[in-house]
Design an enzyme around this catalytic site. Structure first.
Site, PDB file in Angstrom:
ATOM      1  CB  ILE A  32       2.816  17.882   5.704  1.00 44.17           C
ATOM      2  CG1 ILE A  32       4.166  18.615   5.681  1.00 44.17           C
ATOM      3  CG2 ILE A  32       2.785  16.843   6.816  1.00 44.17           C
ATOM      4  CD1 ILE A  32       5.375  17.743   5.432  1.00 44.17           C
ATOM      5  CG  LEU A  33      -3.714  16.433   4.372  1.00 46.27           C
ATOM      6  CD1 LEU A  33      -3.888  15.549   5.609  1.00 46.27           C
ATOM      7  CD2 LEU A  33      -4.846  17.444   4.273  1.00 46.27           C
ATOM      8  CB  SER A  35       3.539  13.303   2.180  1.00 47.49           C
ATOM      9  OG  SER A  35       3.532  13.841   3.484  1.00 47.49           O
ATOM     10  CD  GLU A  36       2.285  11.686   7.471  1.00 51.27           C
ATOM     11  OE1 GLU A  36       1.792  10.582   7.793  1.00 51.27           O
ATOM     12  OE2 GLU A  36       3.503  11.935   7.533  1.00 51.27           O
ATOM     13  CB  VAL A  37      -3.665  11.270   2.508  1.00 52.42           C
ATOM     14  CG1 VAL A  37      -4.749  10.440   1.821  1.00 52.42           C
ATOM     15  CG2 VAL A  37      -4.296  12.202   3.535  1.00 52.42           C
TER      16      VAL A  37
END
Length: 267
Positions: A32-33, A35-37
């Site tokens: 998730i991290l 993808s968010e970055v």
């Protein structure tokens, strides 16, 4: 009742027009991290394939932390804004050294990591841990301006955030934010209400920009390896003052280094 009607409407759109992305098939905090970055300032279509390749190459914090910066930047090519890759790499090292290789849901711990601001911390909490933080990004902003400020210009996020809080589906924030973002993406294709935001800034031209020059220099160094500055200037077509400025900014950001007359991607 108004909040419930709004949620029913958004979920109805999601049921028929929800998008499918690889990061929506996981709740792994590391994935998730990543993808968010990647999604910061980059369209979902460009991110989708790069995300799959990146997490295949670096499947967890430990693998990413062990990798050298040139390897990480090579995997990042095509996404732009390479400082994000550097921050993600630094965050992975900090997670491994200070947090036992596991990303916790604690907001303050997330905010202490390199490259993670208020939005990214809240998004990780929602999508990885299903925790109900109120937050705003461009598609969410679009939805609320369209629904609640139909005739207003210069709408501030400070006016939107209480509505995000009031309408939040606290039982399933993960699904709710996915639905909101998909509705906002659809609205942007039919007029883009977010242009009426006080925070709207037209995207700067990429062709001819220093950002483009930075990417060309990095790509050349990744392909050719450590290079004397004079040779680097010869290998890049159309080198001018813009490239000199770009090279200096890459040095300042720690993406390239120069030792004994040789320029290279930072180790």
């Amino acid at each position: 009742e108004a909040a419930e009607r709004f949620r029913v409407s958004v979920y109805a759109h999601y049921a028929q027009h929800g998008r499918d992305f690889p990061w929506r098939h996981t709740t792994d905090p590391y994935h998730i991290l990543v993808s968010e970055v990647m999604l910061q300032q980059t369209q979902t279509g460009r991110v989708a394939s790069k995300y799959v390749e990146f997490v295949a190459r670096f499947p967890d914090f430990e693998t990413l932390a062990r990798a050298g910066i040139p390897e990480v930047l090579a995997a990042w090519q095509g996404l732009g804004y390479n400082r994000r890759a550097l921050a993600l790499h630094s965050a992975a090292r900090k997670v491994c050294s200070d947090l036992g290789g596991t990303l916790p849901p604690d907001r303050e711990t997330l905010l202490a990591l390199p490259g993670i601001g208020a939005y990214t911390a809240a998004a990780v909490r929602a999508f990885a841990f299903n925790l109900p933080d109120a937050f705003i990004e461009t598609n969410i902003r679009t939805v609320f301006i369209h629904e609640f400020f139909p005739d207003a210009d210069g709408v501030r996020d400070a006016d939107i955030l209480p509505l995000v809080e009031a309408t939040l589906d606290r039982d399933n924030p993960r699904r709710w934010y996915q639905a909101l973002m998909d509705y906002g993406a659809a609205l942007k294709e039919t007029g883009n209400p977010s242009r009426r935001s006080a925070h709207h800034r037209p995207q700067s031209r990429f062709d001819g920009s220093r950002r483009q020059a930075r990417g060309i220099i990095l790509r050349t160094l990744l392909q050719d390896g450590p290079t004397p500055p004079a040779t680097l200037r010869q290998r890049v077509d159309g080198w001018d003052e813009r490239f000199d400025d770009a090279l200096e900014s890459l040095r300042r950001d720690g993406l390239v280094s120069e030792r004994e007359g040789i320029v290279s991607v930072a180790p």
